[in-house]
Structure formats: C-alpha cells, structure tokens
Scaffold this motif. Structure first.
Motif, short mmCIF file in Angstrom:
data_model
loop_
_atom_site.label_atom_id
_atom_site.label_comp_id
_atom_site.label_asym_id
_atom_site.label_seq_id
_atom_site.Cartn_x
_atom_site.Cartn_y
_atom_site.Cartn_z
N TYR A 103 -10.17 -24.86 -16.99
CA TYR A 103 -9.26 -25.93 -17.43
C TYR A 103 -9.52 -26.28 -18.88
N LEU A 104 -8.46 -26.69 -19.56
CA LEU A 104 -8.57 -27.20 -20.92
C LEU A 104 -8.07 -28.63 -20.91
N LEU A 105 -8.93 -29.56 -21.35
CA LEU A 105 -8.59 -30.98 -21.36
C LEU A 105 -8.40 -31.46 -22.79
N LYS A 106 -7.39 -32.28 -22.99
CA LYS A 106 -7.20 -32.98 -24.26
C LYS A 106 -7.63 -34.42 -24.01
N ILE A 107 -8.64 -34.85 -24.76
CA ILE A 107 -9.26 -36.15 -24.51
C ILE A 107 -9.26 -36.98 -25.78
N ARG A 108 -8.96 -38.26 -25.65
CA ARG A 108 -9.04 -39.23 -26.75
C ARG A 108 -10.19 -40.18 -26.45
N ALA A 109 -10.96 -40.52 -27.50
CA ALA A 109 -12.07 -41.45 -27.33
C ALA A 109 -12.22 -42.30 -28.59
N ARG A 110 -12.93 -43.41 -28.44
CA ARG A 110 -13.19 -44.31 -29.58
C ARG A 110 -14.24 -43.74 -30.52
N SER A 111 -15.20 -42.96 -29.97
CA SER A 111 -16.30 -42.42 -30.78
C SER A 111 -16.95 -41.27 -30.04
N LEU A 112 -17.82 -40.56 -30.73
CA LEU A 112 -18.58 -39.50 -30.08
C LEU A 112 -19.47 -40.05 -28.97
N ALA A 113 -20.04 -41.23 -29.21
CA ALA A 113 -20.88 -41.85 -28.17
C ALA A 113 -20.05 -42.15 -26.93
N ASP A 114 -18.85 -42.68 -27.10
CA ASP A 114 -17.98 -42.94 -25.94
C ASP A 114 -17.61 -41.63 -25.25
N TYR A 115 -17.33 -40.60 -26.02
CA TYR A 115 -16.99 -39.30 -25.44
C TYR A 115 -18.17 -38.75 -24.62
N ARG A 116 -19.38 -38.82 -25.19
CA ARG A 116 -20.56 -38.35 -24.46
C ARG A 116 -20.73 -39.11 -23.16
N GLY A 117 -20.54 -40.42 -23.21
CA GLY A 117 -20.63 -41.23 -22.00
C GLY A 117 -19.59 -40.82 -20.97
N PHE A 118 -18.38 -40.57 -21.43
CA PHE A 118 -17.31 -40.15 -20.54
C PHE A 118 -17.67 -38.82 -19.86
N ILE A 119 -18.12 -37.86 -20.65
CA ILE A 119 -18.47 -36.55 -20.11
C ILE A 119 -19.60 -36.68 -19.08
N CYS A 120 -20.66 -37.41 -19.46
CA CYS A 120 -21.83 -37.52 -18.58
C CYS A 120 -21.57 -38.36 -17.33
N GLU A 121 -20.79 -39.43 -17.47
CA GLU A 121 -20.61 -40.37 -16.37
C GLU A 121 -19.36 -40.12 -15.53
N GLN A 122 -18.38 -39.39 -16.08
CA GLN A 122 -17.12 -39.20 -15.36
C GLN A 122 -16.87 -37.74 -14.97
N LEU A 123 -17.20 -36.82 -15.87
CA LEU A 123 -16.81 -35.43 -15.65
C LEU A 123 -17.94 -34.59 -15.04
N LEU A 124 -19.10 -34.63 -15.66
CA LEU A 124 -20.20 -33.79 -15.18
C LEU A 124 -20.77 -34.24 -13.84
N VAL A 125 -20.44 -35.44 -13.40
CA VAL A 125 -20.90 -35.90 -12.09
C VAL A 125 -20.07 -35.33 -10.94
#
Length: 150
Positions: A103-125
């Motif tokens: 899959y290819l996802l297009k993602i918008r985030a406020r910052s790299l830190a927010d993106y990392r949190g999203f990946i770790c807490e929402q996607l990789l889990v």
C-alpha cells in the motif's frame, strides 16, 4: 454518453468546480435546463464522483506531506489495516499497489514528531503491518489532479 459537449462540461468543472449552472451552460453553449440535465446524468453515471474544496494544508497547520510505503505480513488478515486507514484522518489517500510493497499512503502531519507518533502509535501497532518506508515531500511541483479530456 460522453460526447464532446459532456467532455466540455467535465473540463469546465475541473477548471472551475464552483461555477454556477448558468455560467457553465454559457461556457458550453447550452440552455441552463439542458446543461443541468446533462450534469445530473453525468453524476448519476458516475463520471462525477464528488465535489470538494482544496484547502491549504500549510495555513491549516499541516505542512508536512509524507508518502508511506506499507508492507503487510503474509498469512495475517489485512482487514484491520483496511478499516484503520479508512478511519485515520491523517491518511488522505490509500492505494493498493503492485511492486515491492502493498500500500501507498498519502499522509499529512503537523511535524515530523507528530508523524513519528502517528506511525508508531497508529500504524505499526496493527498486527498485519510488517514494515513501512517513509518518503518526505520536499516540494510540491504539480498537484492539479486534473484529467486530460480530449
């Protein structure tokens, strides 16, 4: 169904999605009632799938645009992934693709830190996600998204 006049209607709508029916009719050389009838038939036939406003993500506090490649585990149900991407507002688009990832996802985030949190807490889990690869967009060069109608 898709004659030259209908193609002109679709081209005009891509250029000016908020155009009034009267203006659209004048642009394509039809009466307003005939133009509206054609527009409704195009919508009913699925040629027009929606209308939306393009918002400026920078001004709204989401300047980071990231494309994330996602590889899923084989032998694990993927339904959890599909339902997750449909409910996570950070994901603007999700495409199942052929190639080295699923899959290819297009993602918008406020910052790299927010993106990392999203990946770790929402996607990789998600148990079906094996790995991700991130591609941060440095500059938008072409974002029209318009189809070439000849």
């Amino acid at each position: 169904m898709l004659d030259q006049i209908n193609r002109r209607i679709l081209r005009e709508l891509q250029e000016s999605p908020t155009i009034s029916n009267a203006e659209l009719a004048a642009q394509v050389g039809l009466s307003p009632s005939t133009c509206l009838a054609r527009l409704r038939r195009l919508q009913e036939a699925g040629f027009i799938v929606g209308c939306s406003a393009l918002l400026n993500p920078d001004l709204l506090g989401f300047p980071l645009l990231v494309f994330t490649e996602v590889s899923l585990r084989r032998g694990v149900p993927w339904e959890g992934f599909i339902s997750a991407v449909q409910r996570l507002p950070e994901i603007q688009e999700c495409h199942r693709v052929a190639g080295h990832f699923d899959y290819l996802l297009k993602i918008r985030a406020r910052s790299l830190a927010d993106y990392r949190g999203f990946i770790c807490e929402q996607l990789l889990v998600l148990p079906c996600v094996q790995r991700t690869l991130t591609r941060v967009v440095v500059e938008d060069l072409a974002v029209a998204g318009k189809l070439q109608l000849t």
